[in-house]
Design a protein around this motif. Structure first.
Motif, mmCIF file in Angstrom:
data_model
loop_
_atom_site.group_PDB
_atom_site.id
_atom_site.type_symbol
_atom_site.label_atom_id
_atom_site.label_comp_id
_atom_site.label_asym_id
_atom_site.label_seq_id
_atom_site.Cartn_x
_atom_site.Cartn_y
_atom_site.Cartn_z
ATOM 1 N N TYR A 59 53.595 20.924 22.536
ATOM 2 C CA TYR A 59 54.787 20.281 23.096
ATOM 3 C C TYR A 59 54.356 19.026 23.833
ATOM 4 C CZ TYR A 59 58.758 19.582 26.267
ATOM 5 O OH TYR A 59 59.804 19.042 26.989
ATOM 6 N N GLY A 61 56.656 16.722 25.459
ATOM 7 C CA GLY A 61 57.641 16.172 26.379
ATOM 8 C C GLY A 61 57.220 16.251 27.842
ATOM 9 N N ARG A 63 55.085 14.802 29.919
ATOM 10 C CA ARG A 63 53.667 15.070 30.191
ATOM 11 C C ARG A 63 53.285 14.820 31.642
ATOM 12 N NH1 ARG A 63 50.773 12.296 24.884
ATOM 13 N NH2 ARG A 63 51.759 13.623 23.308
ATOM 14 N N ARG A 70 57.746 21.542 32.933
ATOM 15 C CA ARG A 70 57.694 21.323 31.483
ATOM 16 C C ARG A 70 58.137 22.570 30.727
ATOM 17 N NH1 ARG A 70 52.752 19.932 28.995
ATOM 18 N NH2 ARG A 70 53.937 18.700 27.481
ATOM 19 N N GLN A 71 57.743 23.731 31.203
ATOM 20 C CA GLN A 71 58.165 24.975 30.554
ATOM 21 C C GLN A 71 59.688 25.105 30.552
ATOM 22 O OE1 GLN A 71 56.031 27.791 32.948
ATOM 23 N NE2 GLN A 71 54.121 27.619 31.768
ATOM 24 N N ARG A 73 61.921 22.645 30.923
ATOM 25 C CA ARG A 73 62.514 21.601 30.092
ATOM 26 C C ARG A 73 62.333 21.905 28.608
ATOM 27 N NH1 ARG A 73 64.157 16.880 32.452
ATOM 28 N NH2 ARG A 73 63.705 16.616 34.681
ATOM 29 N N PHE A 74 61.193 22.490 28.246
ATOM 30 C CA PHE A 74 60.964 22.849 26.850
ATOM 31 C C PHE A 74 61.971 23.894 26.388
ATOM 32 C CE2 PHE A 74 58.770 25.914 23.977
ATOM 33 C CZ PHE A 74 58.797 25.130 22.831
ATOM 34 N N CYS A 78 64.981 23.455 23.594
ATOM 35 C CA CYS A 78 65.112 24.325 22.414
ATOM 36 C C CYS A 78 66.509 24.921 22.337
ATOM 37 C CB CYS A 78 64.064 25.431 22.470
ATOM 38 S SG CYS A 78 62.367 24.876 22.157
ATOM 39 N N THR A 83 63.333 19.242 20.322
ATOM 40 C CA THR A 83 62.076 19.283 21.058
ATOM 41 C C THR A 83 61.128 18.257 20.466
ATOM 42 O OG1 THR A 83 60.377 20.738 21.977
ATOM 43 C CG2 THR A 83 60.867 21.005 19.643
ATOM 44 N N GLU A 84 60.041 17.970 21.199
ATOM 45 C CA GLU A 84 59.039 17.015 20.748
ATOM 46 C C GLU A 84 57.722 17.750 20.579
ATOM 47 O OE1 GLU A 84 60.503 16.471 23.973
ATOM 48 O OE2 GLU A 84 62.259 15.699 22.920
ATOM 49 N N THR A 85 57.126 17.624 19.406
ATOM 50 C CA THR A 85 55.854 18.293 19.153
ATOM 51 C C THR A 85 54.878 17.317 18.527
ATOM 52 O OG1 THR A 85 56.515 19.029 16.938
ATOM 53 C CG2 THR A 85 56.980 20.516 18.771
ATOM 54 N N LEU A 144 52.771 26.264 25.961
ATOM 55 C CA LEU A 144 53.432 25.138 25.288
ATOM 56 C C LEU A 144 52.609 24.591 24.121
ATOM 57 C CD1 LEU A 144 54.867 23.200 28.382
ATOM 58 C CD2 LEU A 144 55.918 25.039 27.044
#
Length: 214
Positions: A59, A61, A63, A70-71, A73-74, A78, A83-85, A144
């Motif tokens: 992941y 997003g 950073r 971040r968890q 927001r991830f 979803c 999402t951004e990977t 992540l």
């Protein structure tokens, strides 16, 4: 951003040449979304060959934020369907969009938090470099990171191929119609010029000039 730019088929309309021809029409051609032979490109292109193998994803997003934020927001992303990977080995970044419907009766979920504890399984369909592909993978909700790959999406590729063929057929039909119109216009001009030449040969213009001098 993707590592490679999209490869699209170029189609250039014919230019018109001639002194008496009508103004050139404006050909508006929407660039194709896919390449003519998607499966062949997916199997032969080096980037697709690397991404088609299951490998580590991460992941990407937010950073600069803390791991806890971040968890959250991830997971929120979803549930909203995006999402951004990134594929770690190649550095290829993907902006994934998918159906986040959590209906338990859906057989094939695109975002599934229930399939495996502590993980989310994601499927996303899109066109990359002119090829219809499907992302398939999972990410750990705490670390992540996870595993993912790209697969050739044959069903959607067939649909896009049909659209491409129809688009090319309609464009070629417009070109044929334009060529027919241009040919008819050229023939009419030739007939008119021939009539003028016959008038000159018969002395018609000379008579008119003589009358003007009087």
């Amino acid at each position: 951003m993707m590592n490679e730019a999209a490869a699209l088929a170029n189609m250039i309309p014919y230019d018109t040449i001639g002194l008496y021809e009508q103004p050139k029409p404006r050909f508006i051609f929407k660039m194709p979304r896919v390449v003519p032979d998607q499966k062949s490109k997916f199997e032969s292109d080096e980037l697709f060959r690397r991404l088609s193998r299951e490998s580590e994803i991460r992941y990407t997003g937010y950073r600069e934020r803390s791991i806890e934020e971040r968890q959250v927001r991830f997971m929120n992303g979803c549930r909203e369907g995006h999402t951004e990977t990134s594929f770690v080995a190649s550095g290829t970044n993907l902006q994934l969009v998918f159906n986040a419907n959590q209906n338990p009766y859906l057989h094939d979920k695109e975002c599934d938090f229930d399939k495996e504890h502590g993980k989310v399984h994601i499927k996303s369909y899109f066109i990359m470099n002119g090829v219809c592909v499907r992302f398939r993978g999972w990410l750990d909700l705490e670390r992540l990171d996870g595993v993912g790959c790209l697969e050739f999406d044959e069903r959607r590729a067939m649909h896009e191929d049909a659209i491409l063929r129809d688009q090319i057929d309609r464009y070629n039909q417009r070109l044929r119609e334009f060529e027919d119109t241009k040919r008819a216009y050229r023939d009419n001009r030739q007939d008119e010029m021939e009539a003028v030449r016959r008038g000159v040969a018969s002395g018609g213009i000379g008579v008119g000039a003589s009358m003007w001098r009087r």
